[in-house]
Design an enzyme around this catalytic site. Sequence first.
Site, PDB file in Angstrom:
ATOM      1  N   HIS A  57       1.187  -1.175   0.164  1.00 32.83           N
ATOM      2  CA  HIS A  57       0.048  -0.237   0.065  1.00 32.83           C
ATOM      3  C   HIS A  57       0.930   0.724  -0.194  1.00 32.83           C
ATOM      4  O   HIS A  57       0.806   1.908  -0.506  1.00 32.83           O
ATOM      5  CB  HIS A  57      -1.094  -0.033   1.338  1.00 32.83           C
ATOM      6  CG  HIS A  57      -1.804  -0.864   1.138  1.00 32.83           C
ATOM      7  ND1 HIS A  57      -2.025  -1.629   2.539  1.00 32.83           N
ATOM      8  CD2 HIS A  57      -2.791  -1.915   1.163  1.00 32.83           C
ATOM      9  CE1 HIS A  57      -3.245  -2.818   2.246  1.00 32.83           C
ATOM     10  NE2 HIS A  57      -3.530  -2.152   1.324  1.00 32.83           N
ATOM     11  N   LYS A 100     -18.200  -5.901   7.415  1.00 30.57           N
ATOM     12  CA  LYS A 100     -16.451  -6.554   6.673  1.00 30.57           C
ATOM     13  C   LYS A 100     -16.543  -6.690   8.685  1.00 30.57           C
ATOM     14  O   LYS A 100     -17.198  -5.397   9.204  1.00 30.57           O
ATOM     15  CB  LYS A 100     -15.809  -5.640   6.846  1.00 30.57           C
ATOM     16  CG  LYS A 100     -15.800  -5.539   4.920  1.00 30.57           C
ATOM     17  CD  LYS A 100     -14.858  -5.837   4.452  1.00 30.57           C
ATOM     18  CE  LYS A 100     -14.254  -5.750   2.677  1.00 30.57           C
ATOM     19  NZ  LYS A 100     -13.315  -4.796   2.185  1.00 30.57           N
ATOM     20  N   ARG A 126      -2.410  -6.558  -8.007  1.00 34.30           N
ATOM     21  CA  ARG A 126      -1.114  -7.424  -7.277  1.00 34.30           C
ATOM     22  C   ARG A 126      -1.080  -8.805  -8.859  1.00 34.30           C
ATOM     23  O   ARG A 126       0.057  -8.687  -8.867  1.00 34.30           O
ATOM     24  CB  ARG A 126      -0.988  -7.799  -6.360  1.00 34.30           C
ATOM     25  CG  ARG A 126      -0.950  -7.042  -4.950  1.00 34.30           C
ATOM     26  CD  ARG A 126      -1.288  -7.782  -3.953  1.00 34.30           C
ATOM     27  NE  ARG A 126      -3.324  -7.780  -3.925  1.00 34.30           N
ATOM     28  CZ  ARG A 126      -3.793  -7.754  -2.758  1.00 34.30           C
ATOM     29  NH1 ARG A 126      -3.238  -7.925  -1.671  1.00 34.30           N
ATOM     30  NH2 ARG A 126      -4.845  -8.207  -3.275  1.00 34.30           N
ATOM     31  N   SER A 132      -2.732  -8.209   3.076  1.00 30.60           N
ATOM     32  CA  SER A 132      -3.243  -7.525   4.609  1.00 30.60           C
ATOM     33  C   SER A 132      -3.559  -8.941   5.046  1.00 30.60           C
ATOM     34  O   SER A 132      -2.965  -8.926   6.446  1.00 30.60           O
ATOM     35  CB  SER A 132      -4.209  -6.515   4.698  1.00 30.60           C
ATOM     36  OG  SER A 132      -3.923  -6.250   4.160  1.00 30.60           O
TER      37      SER A 132
HETATM   38  P1  ADP Z   1     -10.208  -3.975   0.338  1.00 34.68           P
HETATM   39  O1  ADP Z   1     -10.987  -4.647   1.706  1.00 34.68           O
HETATM   40  O2  ADP Z   1     -10.420  -2.688  -0.696  1.00 34.68           O
HETATM   41  O3  ADP Z   1      -9.440  -4.930  -1.319  1.00 34.68           O
HETATM   42  P2  ADP Z   1      -7.508  -3.549   0.908  1.00 34.68           P
HETATM   43  O4  ADP Z   1      -7.022  -2.851   1.573  1.00 34.68           O
HETATM   44  O5  ADP Z   1      -7.406  -5.027   0.611  1.00 34.68           O
HETATM   45  O6  ADP Z   1      -8.489  -3.400   1.056  1.00 34.68           O
HETATM   46  O7  ADP Z   1      -6.145  -3.257  -0.359  1.00 34.68           O
HETATM   47  C1  ADP Z   1      -6.269  -1.794  -1.045  1.00 34.68           C
HETATM   48  C2  ADP Z   1      -6.004  -1.289  -2.315  1.00 34.68           C
HETATM   49  O8  ADP Z   1      -5.020  -1.414  -2.500  1.00 34.68           O
HETATM   50  C3  ADP Z   1      -6.487  -2.367  -3.458  1.00 34.68           C
HETATM   51  O9  ADP Z   1      -6.723  -1.727  -4.724  1.00 34.68           O
HETATM   52  C4  ADP Z   1      -5.776  -3.713  -3.661  1.00 34.68           C
HETATM   53  O10 ADP Z   1      -5.668  -4.084  -4.386  1.00 34.68           O
HETATM   54  C5  ADP Z   1      -4.227  -3.008  -3.125  1.00 34.68           C
HETATM   55  N1  ADP Z   1      -2.880  -3.267  -2.731  1.00 34.68           N
HETATM   56  C6  ADP Z   1      -3.148  -4.557  -1.515  1.00 34.68           C
HETATM   57  N2  ADP Z   1      -1.731  -4.553  -1.368  1.00 34.68           N
HETATM   58  C7  ADP Z   1      -1.002  -4.603  -2.348  1.00 34.68           C
HETATM   59  C8  ADP Z   1       0.339  -4.795  -3.045  1.00 34.68           C
HETATM   60  N3  ADP Z   1       0.750  -5.172  -1.650  1.00 34.68           N
HETATM   61  N4  ADP Z   1       0.394  -4.111  -3.433  1.00 34.68           N
HETATM   62  C9  ADP Z   1       0.028  -2.619  -3.902  1.00 34.68           C
HETATM   63  N5  ADP Z   1      -1.264  -2.475  -4.519  1.00 34.68           N
HETATM   64  C10 ADP Z   1      -1.909  -3.591  -2.967  1.00 34.68           C
END
Ligand code: ADP
Length: 158
Positions: free
Chosen positions: A17, A41, A90, A128
Amino acid sequence: MVKAIYPGSFDPITLGHMDIIRRIHPLFSEFTVVVANSTAKKYLFSLEKRMQLIQENLSDLKGVRIDVCEGLIVDYAKQAGSRVIVRGLRALSDFEHEIAMANINKRLNPEIETMIVFTDPAYSFIASRMVKEVATHGADLSGFVPANVAAALKKEYS
Ligand code: ADP
C-alpha cells in the site's frame, strides 16, 4: 487539478500500500487515503487504529490526506470532488474483483474513473490477510509492513 482517492480496508496498511501511495500521490493535486469502514466486514484493527497506523507513515509524504468512508465509495468521491479512484493490482487473482468493482462504480457514477496501478513486483505477494496469518505465528514482519504495524501486530497476537 485532478484529485484522487485511494480507498481500501488497510487492515493493516502494508509496504505494498505504501509503495502505491508513494508513487502515485505526486501525480494528483490532492491524494487521499480513504479507510473503508463497513459494518458488513470484520476487521482486526479498529477504524481508529487503522487510521493511526497509516497516519504515522505519512509524515514524510507531503500533501497526502487520510479520511474515512462508511458508505459507497463513489458517493464519497463525488462529495470530495475527486474524479479518480486509485486501486492496486497485484496479480491476475485481483483482476476479477477489481473489474467488477470498477464496473459497478461506473454504473453508479459514470463521471468517476477507476485507475488501476500495477504493484511493484517487490510487493506483489503482500496482502494484509496473509500478513495477519503470518503474524499469528510470531514471524518477522519487517519485509511486509512498516515498523509501527509490525509492532501493533506483535502486540495483537502476543
Ligand atoms: P480492500 O478490502 O478494498 O481490497 P485492501 O486494503 O486489501 O482493501 O487494498 C486496498 C487497495 O490496495 C486495493 O486496490 C488492493 O488491490 C491494493 N493492494 C493491496 N495489497 C497491495 C500490495 N501489496 N501492493 C499494492 N497494492 C496493494
